[in-house]
Scaffold this active site. Structure first.
Site, PDB file in Angstrom:
ATOM      1  N   GLU A  40      11.135 -26.840  13.753  1.00  0.00           N
ATOM      2  CA  GLU A  40      10.254 -27.759  13.032  1.00  0.00           C
ATOM      3  C   GLU A  40      11.005 -28.821  12.231  1.00  0.00           C
ATOM      4  O   GLU A  40      10.408 -29.834  11.839  1.00  0.00           O
ATOM      5  CB  GLU A  40       9.303 -26.989  12.116  1.00  0.00           C
ATOM      6  CG  GLU A  40       9.946 -26.414  10.873  1.00  0.00           C
ATOM      7  CD  GLU A  40       8.913 -25.734   9.988  1.00  0.00           C
ATOM      8  OE1 GLU A  40       8.723 -26.197   8.855  1.00  0.00           O
ATOM      9  OE2 GLU A  40       8.310 -24.739  10.414  1.00  0.00           O
ATOM     10  N   ASN A  41      12.289 -28.629  11.973  1.00  0.00           N
ATOM     11  CA  ASN A  41      13.030 -29.673  11.260  1.00  0.00           C
ATOM     12  C   ASN A  41      13.413 -30.837  12.170  1.00  0.00           C
ATOM     13  O   ASN A  41      14.034 -31.791  11.720  1.00  0.00           O
ATOM     14  CB  ASN A  41      14.274 -29.095  10.576  1.00  0.00           C
ATOM     15  CG  ASN A  41      15.233 -28.427  11.540  1.00  0.00           C
ATOM     16  OD1 ASN A  41      14.814 -27.727  12.464  1.00  0.00           O
ATOM     17  ND2 ASN A  41      16.513 -28.633  11.344  1.00  0.00           N
TER      18      ASN A  41
END
Length: 208
Positions: A40-41
């Protein structure tokens, strides 16, 4: 547990791995499976470091664990990453949990404890955006309380979102009639699992 999850994800899938135990699933896939791992980063095409490979401090996953990119992998803006998560582009999301209910409700962002910081991150987006949500967690808390319950007592991340649960005792599907055990860890009995579960269990007669 991580290996069991890895074996159940079909080749060619797009998968997000959450922080904690779920990030270890990537260690059990091989390049020929062409499983595209999302973090998700802002990573698509994530892989584990090879033995002896020097970590790059600029390439880490959402858990701040050093990783690398497969050939063709990319990294990008956080907003683009969340568009992938919210847009239904992920086949699977593998998340940790504090509790899962018999109806598939997920609680994994808050212990409702004022002395502990809450940490929602992207869990809510993943819980509703992925086509299937798998949970990877210990079957009980450190003091022996069940994490699989009839109804969650903690704040929900998502309602009715969990498809399958992998624990140190069993693999369990969430079905319209509640929890169904589809596999037991070797040496674990049906009684062992039921005694540590806060809801009734059914046992698939054709389980492996």
């Amino acid at each position: 547990m991580a290996r069991a999850v890895a074996e159940d994800v079909p080749a060619g899938s797009y998968v997000n791995l959450g922080i904690g135990l779920p990030v270890t699933v990537v260690d059990h896939w091989t390049p020929d499976q062409e499983i595209v791992v999302h973090s998700e980063n802002g990573i698509l095409g994530m892989r584990s470091l090879a033995d002896g490979e020097e970590p790059d401090p600029d390439i880490v996953n959402a858990a701040k664990r050093p990783v690398q990119l497969v050939t063709g992998g990319s990294y990008f803006h956080h907003a683009d990453s969340f568009a992938i998560m919210r847009g239904g582009h992920l086949d699977y999301s593998v998340l940790g949990a504090y509790e899962v209910s018999a109806t598939g409700d997920l609680a994994n962002w808050s212990l409702a404890d004022p002395t502990r910081a809450d940490a929602v991150g992207g869990a809510m987006d993943l819980a509703v955006g992925a086509k299937r949500v798998y949970v990877l967690m210990d079957h009980t808390t450190r003091d022996g309380r069940p994490r699989l319950v009839e109804t969650c007592s903690l704040p929900l991340t998502g309602a009715g979102v969990v498809t399958r649960i992998y624990t140190d005792l069993a693999t369990i599907d969430v079905t319209p009639t509640g929890f169904c055990v589809v596999d037991l860890v070797p040496g674990v009995t049906e009684t062992d699992v039921q005694d540590r579960t806060g809801a009734p269990l059914r046992f698939d007669p054709h389980r492996s």
